[in-house]
Design an enzyme around this catalytic site. Structure first.
Site, short mmCIF file in Angstrom:
data_model
loop_
_atom_site.label_atom_id
_atom_site.label_comp_id
_atom_site.label_asym_id
_atom_site.label_seq_id
_atom_site.Cartn_x
_atom_site.Cartn_y
_atom_site.Cartn_z
N ARG A 74 0.69 -1.28 0.05
CA ARG A 74 0.20 -0.08 -0.15
C ARG A 74 0.73 0.94 -0.01
O ARG A 74 0.49 2.20 -0.67
CB ARG A 74 -1.07 0.28 0.91
CG ARG A 74 -1.50 -0.85 1.14
CD ARG A 74 -3.11 -1.26 2.15
NE ARG A 74 -2.34 -1.35 3.64
CZ ARG A 74 -2.99 -1.11 4.47
NH1 ARG A 74 -3.87 -0.75 4.46
NH2 ARG A 74 -1.86 -1.40 5.76
N LYS A 112 -6.73 -16.54 7.91
CA LYS A 112 -7.31 -17.07 8.30
C LYS A 112 -9.00 -16.76 8.50
O LYS A 112 -9.55 -17.49 8.26
CB LYS A 112 -6.96 -17.50 10.73
CG LYS A 112 -6.84 -15.74 10.84
CD LYS A 112 -6.39 -16.02 12.18
CE LYS A 112 -6.13 -14.75 12.61
NZ LYS A 112 -4.47 -13.60 11.57
N GLY A 140 1.12 -20.76 13.92
CA GLY A 140 1.92 -20.08 13.75
C GLY A 140 2.77 -21.00 12.81
O GLY A 140 2.64 -21.22 11.51
N ILE A 160 3.52 -23.50 14.26
CA ILE A 160 3.74 -24.83 15.02
C ILE A 160 2.89 -25.65 13.15
O ILE A 160 2.06 -25.48 13.12
CB ILE A 160 2.39 -25.10 16.05
CG1 ILE A 160 3.16 -24.35 17.29
CG2 ILE A 160 2.51 -26.31 16.43
CD1 ILE A 160 1.58 -24.08 18.30
N GLU A 181 -2.31 -5.64 19.48
CA GLU A 181 -2.46 -4.74 19.06
C GLU A 181 -3.43 -3.35 19.67
O GLU A 181 -3.79 -3.01 20.90
CB GLU A 181 -3.89 -5.29 17.90
CG GLU A 181 -3.09 -5.60 17.20
CD GLU A 181 -2.16 -5.69 16.13
OE1 GLU A 181 -1.57 -5.01 16.00
OE2 GLU A 181 -1.32 -6.57 15.17
N LYS A 220 -9.53 -19.52 13.43
CA LYS A 220 -9.31 -20.35 13.09
C LYS A 220 -10.05 -22.33 13.88
O LYS A 220 -9.49 -22.76 13.80
CB LYS A 220 -7.62 -20.39 14.71
CG LYS A 220 -6.92 -19.41 14.36
CD LYS A 220 -5.89 -19.01 14.64
CE LYS A 220 -4.80 -17.68 14.20
NZ LYS A 220 -4.78 -17.05 15.67
N GLY A 228 4.09 -13.86 15.08
CA GLY A 228 5.17 -13.53 15.34
C GLY A 228 5.88 -13.29 13.40
O GLY A 228 5.65 -14.36 13.28
#
Length: 430
Positions: free
Chosen positions: A48, A107, A136, A138, A192, A207, A306
């Site tokens: 953007r 997601k 993430g 995993i 956030e 999820k 992350g």
């Protein structure tokens, strides 16, 4: 033998995750080429803000016209890490139409429109991979979709949001209140500026929809998932949990009914015994507990968010899709053959911890017990503590349906001797 013509990859989004994907593609270029069987070339990056300096990325590759990028026709793989519903949905389907496979971490979009995206991928003979969309780094999607494809999964129980786990862990270990723990999570970058998606369970619910769909071979959408946030969890709830030998986690729970005829998916705070493996998951880590017929109990644990961990999952999918591309094939698509109905929350059966503020006088306990009995909810334990005409009554039930518990609580609120229902929490993992 190594193919000399590179696989061309376009990157949609170059934020925390996208920049890590680009960095790993550059620094591990030789290893990726060896693992795939062909070099990987970053062919374009849609952003953007084109004027922002992006270390390690050739400015000539940067564009604000994501649509033109995915329409090029010479792309092999499009990596989508912009998130949200639109323009991501249109860009992904356009990529399929112009010959590219897609790796996504989105997601929210997959939980809402996963079936349509899979159909578009199949129509055009392309791959849709999304390991990074849940938990993430995993490995979870691929084990459920491939490694356990020959097994029958009955339950998926997990901590799938690092922000909420960090907050609840702080409340548990330090005695901090919700707001204090949230402020620390924000200061450390785990939360956030607007934490609503995390603390109100929207992120975990998306999820859960994805996990339930894969585990039970059934289409489960975000709207099918019952969702409750964790903003009302208090220090008093943790004190009660400790007295029961439990802690509190925000859990995503996907279950097959005992008769196998339906499934449920839900997200809410719950008490779990300290003996359960999920109770020891600390900080911002994620963990998912899977129960199946043949494999028994499996646990997947690691960093659930992350830039680098999520990019690791993206690159794993990129390697798999790249190999498929070279082999002229595609990987597994949607498996929804079971088409099981998703039952409403009222049919979910579990145990409950209810804390009541009541008048401290004779007969109160008998009144309360009568209400539970009238609604078919069996009491396991009761604890009462009174002072100066007021009392706290804590009731832990045996297993009962959510509808029966709801009716019980509604009736309790109408008793003159019940001043208020302080908290209601489900007890899981037993």
């Amino acid at each position: 033998m190594m193919r000399t013509r590179p696989l061309k990859v376009a990157l949609l989004g170059c934020g925390v995750v996208g920049s890590e994907v680009a960095r790993i593609m550059t620094t591990h270029a030789d290893d990726l080429a060896a693992r795939i069987g062909a070099p990987v070339e970053l062919a374009g990056v849609a952003v953007r803000r084109p004027d922002k300096v992006r270390e390690g990325i050739d400015p000539a590759l940067v564009t604000t016209d994501a649509t033109a990028l995915v329409k090029r026709g010479d792309l092999d793989i499009v990596v989508e890490v912009i998130g949200g519903i639109e323009p991501a949905r249109t860009l992904i389907t356009t990529a399929f139409e112009h010959g590219a496979s897609v790796v996504s971490a989105n997601k929210a979009l997959l939980a809402q429109d996963g079936a349509a995206l899979h159909a578009a991928a199949e129509e055009h003979g392309r791959d849709l991979y999304y390991e990074a969309a849940v938990a993430g780094a995993i490995p979870l999607i691929r084990p459920l979709r491939e490694s356990l494809a020959g097994d029958k999964v009955n339950r998926v129980l997990g901590i799938v949001n690092g922000t909420t786990n960090f907050i609840l862990d702080k409340m548990d270990t330090t005695g901090a209140g919700y707001q204090e723990a949230l402020d620390e999570a924000t200061a450390l970058g785990y939360a956030e500026a607007d934490p609503t998606a995390d603390v109100e369970g929207f992120d975990a619910a998306a999820k859960a929809a994805i996990l339930a769909g894969i585990a039970f071979h059934t289409r489960v959408r975000l709207d099918d998932v019952h969702r409750e946030g964790m903003t009302e969890v208090t220090a008093g709830d943790f004190a009660s949990a400790k007295e029961m030998g439990c802690t509190i986690k925000l859990l995503a729970i996907c279950e097959r009914a005992e008769d196998g005829a339906s499934v449920t998916a839900r997200v809410h705070p719950a008490m779990i015994p300290l003996s359960h493996p999920l109770a020891s998951v600390r900080g911002a880590y994620n963990a998912v507990f899977v129960e199946s017929d043949a494999s028994g109990q499996l646990m997947f644990y690691g960093p659930g968010a992350g830039g680098a961990p999520t990019a690791s999952a993206v690159l794993g999918d990129l390697v798999a899709v790249g190999r498929n591309r070279l082999g002229g094939t595609t990987g597994p698509g949607e498996s929804a053959y079971a088409a099981l109905p998703v039952s409403p929350m009222g049919e979910v059966v579990t145990r409950y911890h209810i804390s009541l503020d009541v008048a401290d006088k004779p007969g109160v306990l008998a009144q309360v017990a009568t209400v539970f009995a009238e609604h078919g909810v069996s009491i396991d334990t009761v604890r009462q503590q009174g002072k100066d005409g007021e009392a706290s009554l804590v009731v832990v039930t045996h297993r009962a349906s959510d509808a029966a518990l709801g009716g019980t609580v509604e009736a309790l609120r109408k008793l003159d001797t019940v001043r208020g229902v302080a908290s209601i929490m489900r007890v899981e993992g037993e």
